[in-house]
Design an enzyme around this catalytic site. Structure first.
Site, PDB file in Angstrom:
ATOM      1  N   GLY A  10       2.169   2.656  -4.420  1.00 31.82           N
ATOM      2  CA  GLY A  10       1.108   1.955  -3.727  1.00 31.82           C
ATOM      3  C   GLY A  10       0.250   2.934  -2.952  1.00 31.82           C
ATOM      4  O   GLY A  10       0.371   4.160  -3.109  1.00 31.82           O
ATOM      5  N   LYS A  33       9.148   2.545 -10.022  1.00 33.58           N
ATOM      6  CA  LYS A  33      10.166   1.707 -10.655  1.00 33.58           C
ATOM      7  C   LYS A  33       9.635   1.030 -11.919  1.00 33.58           C
ATOM      8  O   LYS A  33      10.381   0.778 -12.862  1.00 33.58           O
ATOM      9  CB  LYS A  33      10.654   0.657  -9.653  1.00 33.58           C
ATOM     10  CG  LYS A  33      11.756  -0.233 -10.163  1.00 33.58           C
ATOM     11  CD  LYS A  33      12.323  -1.111  -9.064  1.00 33.58           C
ATOM     12  CE  LYS A  33      11.311  -2.091  -8.533  1.00 33.58           C
ATOM     13  NZ  LYS A  33      11.931  -3.072  -7.595  1.00 33.58           N
ATOM     14  N   GLN A  45      -5.616  -8.556  -1.796  1.00 32.92           N
ATOM     15  CA  GLN A  45      -6.935  -9.154  -1.980  1.00 32.92           C
ATOM     16  C   GLN A  45      -7.896  -8.883  -0.822  1.00 32.92           C
ATOM     17  O   GLN A  45      -8.991  -8.383  -0.997  1.00 32.92           O
ATOM     18  CB  GLN A  45      -6.807 -10.680  -2.140  1.00 32.92           C
ATOM     19  CG  GLN A  45      -6.095 -11.124  -3.383  1.00 32.92           C
ATOM     20  CD  GLN A  45      -5.957 -12.647  -3.415  1.00 32.92           C
ATOM     21  OE1 GLN A  45      -6.335 -13.339  -2.486  1.00 32.92           O
ATOM     22  NE2 GLN A  45      -5.388 -13.148  -4.488  1.00 32.92           N
ATOM     23  N   GLY A  46      -7.471  -9.257   0.388  1.00 32.55           N
ATOM     24  CA  GLY A  46      -8.409  -9.418   1.495  1.00 32.55           C
ATOM     25  C   GLY A  46      -9.271  -8.219   1.793  1.00 32.55           C
ATOM     26  O   GLY A  46     -10.492  -8.327   1.892  1.00 32.55           O
ATOM     27  N   HIS A 222       2.480 -15.811   4.540  1.00 28.59           N
ATOM     28  CA  HIS A 222       1.045 -16.057   4.430  1.00 28.59           C
ATOM     29  C   HIS A 222       0.821 -17.561   4.415  1.00 28.59           C
ATOM     30  O   HIS A 222       1.520 -18.289   3.705  1.00 28.59           O
ATOM     31  CB  HIS A 222       0.487 -15.419   3.158  1.00 28.59           C
ATOM     32  CG  HIS A 222      -0.997 -15.251   3.199  1.00 28.59           C
ATOM     33  ND1 HIS A 222      -1.862 -16.308   3.055  1.00 28.59           N
ATOM     34  CD2 HIS A 222      -1.770 -14.146   3.382  1.00 28.59           C
ATOM     35  CE1 HIS A 222      -3.101 -15.868   3.142  1.00 28.59           C
ATOM     36  NE2 HIS A 222      -3.072 -14.564   3.359  1.00 28.59           N
ATOM     37  N   ARG A 266      -1.499 -15.412  11.759  1.00 29.72           N
ATOM     38  CA  ARG A 266      -0.887 -15.965  10.552  1.00 29.72           C
ATOM     39  C   ARG A 266       0.366 -16.783  10.822  1.00 29.72           C
ATOM     40  O   ARG A 266       0.597 -17.801  10.168  1.00 29.72           O
ATOM     41  CB  ARG A 266      -0.572 -14.832   9.567  1.00 29.72           C
ATOM     42  CG  ARG A 266      -1.805 -14.327   8.849  1.00 29.72           C
ATOM     43  CD  ARG A 266      -1.452 -13.211   7.899  1.00 29.72           C
ATOM     44  NE  ARG A 266      -2.628 -12.843   7.111  1.00 29.72           N
ATOM     45  CZ  ARG A 266      -2.672 -11.807   6.279  1.00 29.72           C
ATOM     46  NH1 ARG A 266      -1.593 -11.037   6.136  1.00 29.72           N
ATOM     47  NH2 ARG A 266      -3.761 -11.532   5.599  1.00 29.72           N
ATOM     48  N   HIS A 327       5.115 -13.002   2.607  1.00 31.39           N
ATOM     49  CA  HIS A 327       3.989 -12.117   2.304  1.00 31.39           C
ATOM     50  C   HIS A 327       4.212 -10.668   2.714  1.00 31.39           C
ATOM     51  O   HIS A 327       3.871  -9.759   1.973  1.00 31.39           O
ATOM     52  CB  HIS A 327       2.744 -12.667   3.000  1.00 31.39           C
ATOM     53  CG  HIS A 327       1.478 -11.932   2.698  1.00 31.39           C
ATOM     54  ND1 HIS A 327       0.972 -11.801   1.424  1.00 31.39           N
ATOM     55  CD2 HIS A 327       0.599 -11.285   3.518  1.00 31.39           C
ATOM     56  CE1 HIS A 327      -0.159 -11.114   1.457  1.00 31.39           C
ATOM     57  NE2 HIS A 327      -0.397 -10.774   2.707  1.00 31.39           N
ATOM     58  N   GLU A 351       4.708  -0.274   3.952  1.00 33.27           N
ATOM     59  CA  GLU A 351       5.424  -1.491   4.335  1.00 33.27           C
ATOM     60  C   GLU A 351       6.915  -1.279   4.500  1.00 33.27           C
ATOM     61  O   GLU A 351       7.561  -1.971   5.290  1.00 33.27           O
ATOM     62  CB  GLU A 351       5.163  -2.605   3.320  1.00 33.27           C
ATOM     63  CG  GLU A 351       5.707  -3.953   3.749  1.00 33.27           C
ATOM     64  CD  GLU A 351       5.341  -5.089   2.812  1.00 33.27           C
ATOM     65  OE1 GLU A 351       5.842  -6.211   3.024  1.00 33.27           O
ATOM     66  OE2 GLU A 351       4.556  -4.869   1.865  1.00 33.27           O
ATOM     67  N   ARG A 362       1.827  -8.973  11.769  1.00 37.91           N
ATOM     68  CA  ARG A 362       0.781  -8.034  11.346  1.00 37.91           C
ATOM     69  C   ARG A 362      -0.601  -8.668  11.408  1.00 37.91           C
ATOM     70  O   ARG A 362      -0.811  -9.778  10.941  1.00 37.91           O
ATOM     71  CB  ARG A 362       1.056  -7.549   9.916  1.00 37.91           C
ATOM     72  CG  ARG A 362      -0.034  -6.634   9.372  1.00 37.91           C
ATOM     73  CD  ARG A 362       0.326  -6.104   8.010  1.00 37.91           C
ATOM     74  NE  ARG A 362       0.393  -7.130   6.993  1.00 37.91           N
ATOM     75  CZ  ARG A 362      -0.660  -7.586   6.305  1.00 37.91           C
ATOM     76  NH1 ARG A 362      -1.874  -7.147   6.565  1.00 37.91           N
ATOM     77  NH2 ARG A 362      -0.489  -8.506   5.375  1.00 37.91           N
ATOM     78  N   SER A 367      -2.616  -3.510   6.604  1.00 35.03           N
ATOM     79  CA  SER A 367      -1.553  -2.887   5.809  1.00 35.03           C
ATOM     80  C   SER A 367      -2.075  -1.800   4.875  1.00 35.03           C
ATOM     81  O   SER A 367      -1.465  -0.731   4.760  1.00 35.03           O
ATOM     82  CB  SER A 367      -0.795  -3.948   5.014  1.00 35.03           C
ATOM     83  OG  SER A 367      -1.670  -4.720   4.234  1.00 35.03           O
ATOM     84  N   LEU A 368      -3.185  -2.043   4.183  1.00 32.88           N
ATOM     85  CA  LEU A 368      -3.729  -0.998   3.326  1.00 32.88           C
ATOM     86  C   LEU A 368      -4.141   0.219   4.159  1.00 32.88           C
ATOM     87  O   LEU A 368      -3.949   1.365   3.747  1.00 32.88           O
ATOM     88  CB  LEU A 368      -4.931  -1.524   2.535  1.00 32.88           C
ATOM     89  CG  LEU A 368      -4.624  -2.565   1.448  1.00 32.88           C
ATOM     90  CD1 LEU A 368      -5.913  -3.127   0.867  1.00 32.88           C
ATOM     91  CD2 LEU A 368      -3.758  -1.957   0.335  1.00 32.88           C
TER      92      LEU A 368
END
Length: 505
Positions: A10, A33, A45-46, A222, A266, A327, A351, A362, A367-368
């Site tokens: 990632g 993996k 997505q966001g 989520h 959230r 999520h 993560e 969060r 996160s990204l």
């Protein structure tokens, strides 16, 4: 020559690997993996939250992150993320990430609990895929050794130090440092927005190596996944653009529960949906995006629009049924601000790691950014002291709880474990349910890792036990951890939870 093994493909793993290999005297092996493009990053997505406009400030981003974290965020970790965010995003742009633009300027979106529009996106709702594609595109000419479809089962330890990884077939990859960037643990639950590869591998591997893990009780559900098989994520950005949540009577119920309604943190929105579903006999609530119009939905959210329409639904005309789904894991392998774990030579990032950045909940689209910011910091830390002990690892969170990991002898199936976790350690927990789950898990025997699935199932068992133990120990409700039997936050200083596995001969 320094050799580093990075496990995971990632944004966190790719950033770490690319930054490492750009320095002289470093060899990197990247282990995935599955395929390189199968990660939580690739389905995100966001967008990515970062300060880019003169109307916004780093201090505001810090304040929003702290507020969402429900008093548990480590402020220094938050300040690192927000302060280094602009330079990390600039690097992503240099590496070819095509963020969406309007009138020549980067487009900015709004998501829940953000006080400014600061969410960068790409391809409308395909931001993670754009980041993964751009970074993977650099691998062919990077000199990094790639091992796809390769399962890591354990850390190779010598004298208490990580010296490589052991693969499913018994092969060992030696290394001067190992970086876990394996992503999340969504497959602990039957309803999750995470891909099939998110089986908590890194936390389990670290536990078996003797590392400290932290805050595992905090799981973010989520609020809005499609209430259909697969639980496809319906991004928070849809609500940021004006979609609202309604119950079966058509009432916009979130306005009764929080001043920010659909854009509340959230955990608040997810529990609000769950309570309304319970009140209406389990029927899903609906997300009403009809006011946004067909053209806007198709252009701004092309991925979601295609999925919704593939299921015979027209969300421009009718509200769509949604339900909460697992999520994101706020907890993980305990690290300092440079990714160092309590095991010398072992690092964790993204993560799978827990710096305290996200606290108990969060903030959307952090996160990204975490993977991009902290990936660079891990690379810097490895090269500053690749062989020395982690003498400056911060253990100020206190002595860890010891987790007895003796196993029973009863075989189990993954679906059994997932349902147990959903019922006992999902959106709402209580002591009775958690104690029962702990007893059931202790009676199960993790399978021997003879193939990728059995290795994953063993990892899920390890981490399920740790999550349940952590949830039992936190006798309060905070952020993503809600206890029906103690529904209020505990008074006094807020503490992090830490845990290590206790092995028996």
């Amino acid at each position: 020559m320094v050799h580093v093994v990075v496990v995971g493909s990632g944004v966190a793993g790719l950033t770490t690997a690319l930054d490492l290999v750009s320095r002289p005297g470093v060899e990197v092996t990247l282990v995935a993996k599955a395929r390189l493009d199968q990660s939580n990053t690739a389905v995100a997505q966001g967008g990515i939250a970062v300060v880019t406009s003169p109307e916004d400030t780093v201090a505001s981003h810090v304040a929003d992150t702290l507020a969402a974290g429900a008093g548990l965020c480590a402020q220094d970790a938050v300040e690192v993320l927000c302060g280094h965010g602009p330079s990390a995003v600039a690097t992503l742009i240099r590496r070819g990430v095509p963020f969406d633009r309007v009138g020549g300027r980067i487009a900015l979106g709004l998501e829940a609990a953000h006080s400014h529009q600061r969410i960068l996106h790409s391809g409308g709702d395909a931001t993670g895929a754009a980041i993964a594609t751009a970074l993977i595109g650099h691998l062919a000419t990077s000199g990094i050794t790639i091992r796809e479809n390769t399962t890591v089962v354990d850390i190779v330890l010598e004298g208490g130090r990580a010296r490589g990884v052991r693969l499913l077939d018994g092969e060992e990859l030696p290394a001067d440092a190992v970086v876990l960037a394996t992503g999340g643990a969504g497959q602990l639950f039957p309803c999750t927005t995470n891909p099939a590869v998110a089986t908590a591998d890194g936390v389990a591997i670290a536990l078996r190596a003797g590392a400290v893990v932290a805050d595992l009780e905090f799981v973010q559900f989520h609020p809005t996944s499609l209430a259909t098989p697969g639980n496809h994520l319906v991004s928070e950005a849809v609500r940021g653009e004006g979609a609202v949540l309604v119950d079966e009577a058509g009432h916009r119920f979130m306005t009764d529960l929080h001043p920010d309604a659909e854009l509340a943190p959230r955990d608040v929105v997810a529990r609000g949906i769950a309570e309304r579903m319970r009140a209406q006999g389990g029927t899903p609530v609906r997300l009403d995006a009809t006011a946004l119009g067909a053209r806007f939905l198709a252009e701004r959210f092309p991925t979601i629009d295609a999925v919704v329409r593939s299921q015979g639904l027209d969300w421009s005309r009718d509200p769509i049924a949604v339900t909460p789904a697992a999520h994101y894991a706020m907890g993980g392998v305990r690290t300092d601000l440079s990714g160092r774990t309590s095991v010398p030579g072992l690092y964790a990032v993204g993560e799978v790691a827990c710096t305290g950045l996200h606290g108990a909940n969060r903030l959307a689209s952090n996160s990204l950014l975490e993977g991009a910011v902290y990936g660079t910091r891990v690379a810097d830390a490895i090269l500053s002291r690749p062989f020395g002990a982690h003498a400056d690892f911060d253990d100020s969170w206190g002595a860890p709880l010891g987790l007895d990991v003796r196993a029973g002898d009863e075989a189990f199936g993954r679906t059994d474990l997932q349902q147990l976790m959903w019922d006992a350690a999902g959106l709402a927990r209580d002591r009775a349910g958690l104690e029962e789950a702990a007893a059931v898990l202790a009676g199960w025997a993790p399978p021997a890792p003879i193939d990728a699935k059995s290795a994953e199932d063993a990892n899920l068992w390890w981490v399920a036990r740790a999550v349940v133990a952590s949830a039992l120990a936190r006798e309060e409700s905070r952020g993503g951890h809600f206890r029906r039997d103690v529904p209020e936050a505990a008074p006094g200083p807020v503490r992090h939870s830490t845990l290590t596995a206790v092995h028996h001969a």
